[in-house]
Design an enzyme around this catalytic site. Structure first.
Site, mmCIF file in Angstrom:
data_model
loop_
_atom_site.group_PDB
_atom_site.id
_atom_site.type_symbol
_atom_site.label_atom_id
_atom_site.label_comp_id
_atom_site.label_asym_id
_atom_site.label_seq_id
_atom_site.Cartn_x
_atom_site.Cartn_y
_atom_site.Cartn_z
ATOM 1 N N ARG A 11 51.649 -30.909 -62.545
ATOM 2 C CA ARG A 11 52.570 -30.699 -63.650
ATOM 3 C C ARG A 11 52.035 -29.575 -64.551
ATOM 4 N NH1 ARG A 11 51.935 -36.057 -62.639
ATOM 5 N NH2 ARG A 11 53.830 -37.149 -62.032
ATOM 6 N N LYS A 38 50.251 -38.099 -66.226
ATOM 7 C CA LYS A 38 51.474 -38.712 -66.746
ATOM 8 C C LYS A 38 51.442 -40.238 -66.622
ATOM 9 C CE LYS A 38 56.475 -38.704 -66.025
ATOM 10 N NZ LYS A 38 57.583 -38.119 -65.249
ATOM 11 N N TYR A 136 49.824 -52.938 -54.155
ATOM 12 C CA TYR A 136 48.956 -53.140 -53.001
ATOM 13 C C TYR A 136 48.479 -51.846 -52.345
ATOM 14 C CZ TYR A 136 49.900 -58.095 -53.263
ATOM 15 O OH TYR A 136 49.965 -59.391 -53.685
#
Length: 177
Positions: A11, A38, A136
């Site tokens: 980003r 983020k 998981y």
């Protein structure tokens, strides 16, 4: 900054805030800490030879700074996350391309080329909407991401040199010019 962001698929804020101490030159990895991401989850970016070449070019310019891309107004701070967008506008791409759009470009091209979607999403530091799977599956796919990153950097380099054939390349078609 734009080329770094394009090669690493991060980003704009993550690219602008790149710190020299986050770069592991021995392992060719960029370790972005959770607090700069983020989703507040650490992210590791495999660095290609092109990324390392960019860092080599930048070392004499910003190597004494904490940041790879220091602010021009205050070298104790990093470049503004909007720097790439401002540069793109000045280059004539206003309303055509934004820095964050380079991530969409990478995702689109890599998916068109048939790379594994989970590996692409990991490269983009995305988490899926399936919360159970997210809980998981903690795979970072680092080893599987290395050839993807290498292909992507080579693709950028070929495009920059104008050596790309528009025929025979999946996903590259001239449309309605």
């Amino acid at each position: 900054l734009i080329e770094w962001q394009l090669h690493t698929m991060v980003r704009p804020s993550e690219a602008a805030g790149t710190r020299w101490d986050e770069i592991d030159f021995d392992e060719c990895l960029w370790n972005i800490p959770a607090e700069r991401m983020k989703k507040k989850k650490a992210h590791v970016v495999p660095l290609t030879s092109q990324c390392l070449a960019l860092l080599d070019m930048l070392k004499p310019i910003s190597g004494r700074s904490e940041f790879v891309f220091p602010s021009d107004r205050d070298p104790k701070k990093h470049a503004n996350p909007q720097t790439a967008n401002t540069a793109l506008k000045r280059m004539g791409f206003d309303k055509q391309l934004v820095a964050h759009g380079m991530r969409a470009l990478a995702s689109t091209i890599l998916n068109e080329e048939g790379f594994d979607a989970d590996v692409i999403e990991a490269a983009l530091a995305h988490t899926g909407k399936n919360e159970v799977r997210n809980a998981y599956n903690r795979a970072s796919y680092i080893e599987r991401r290395k050839p993807v990153m290498k292909w992507w950097s080579q693709h950028i380099e070929e495009a920059a040199m104008g050596n790309m054939s528009l025929t025979g390349k999946k996903g590259l078609k001239l449309v309605g010019v």
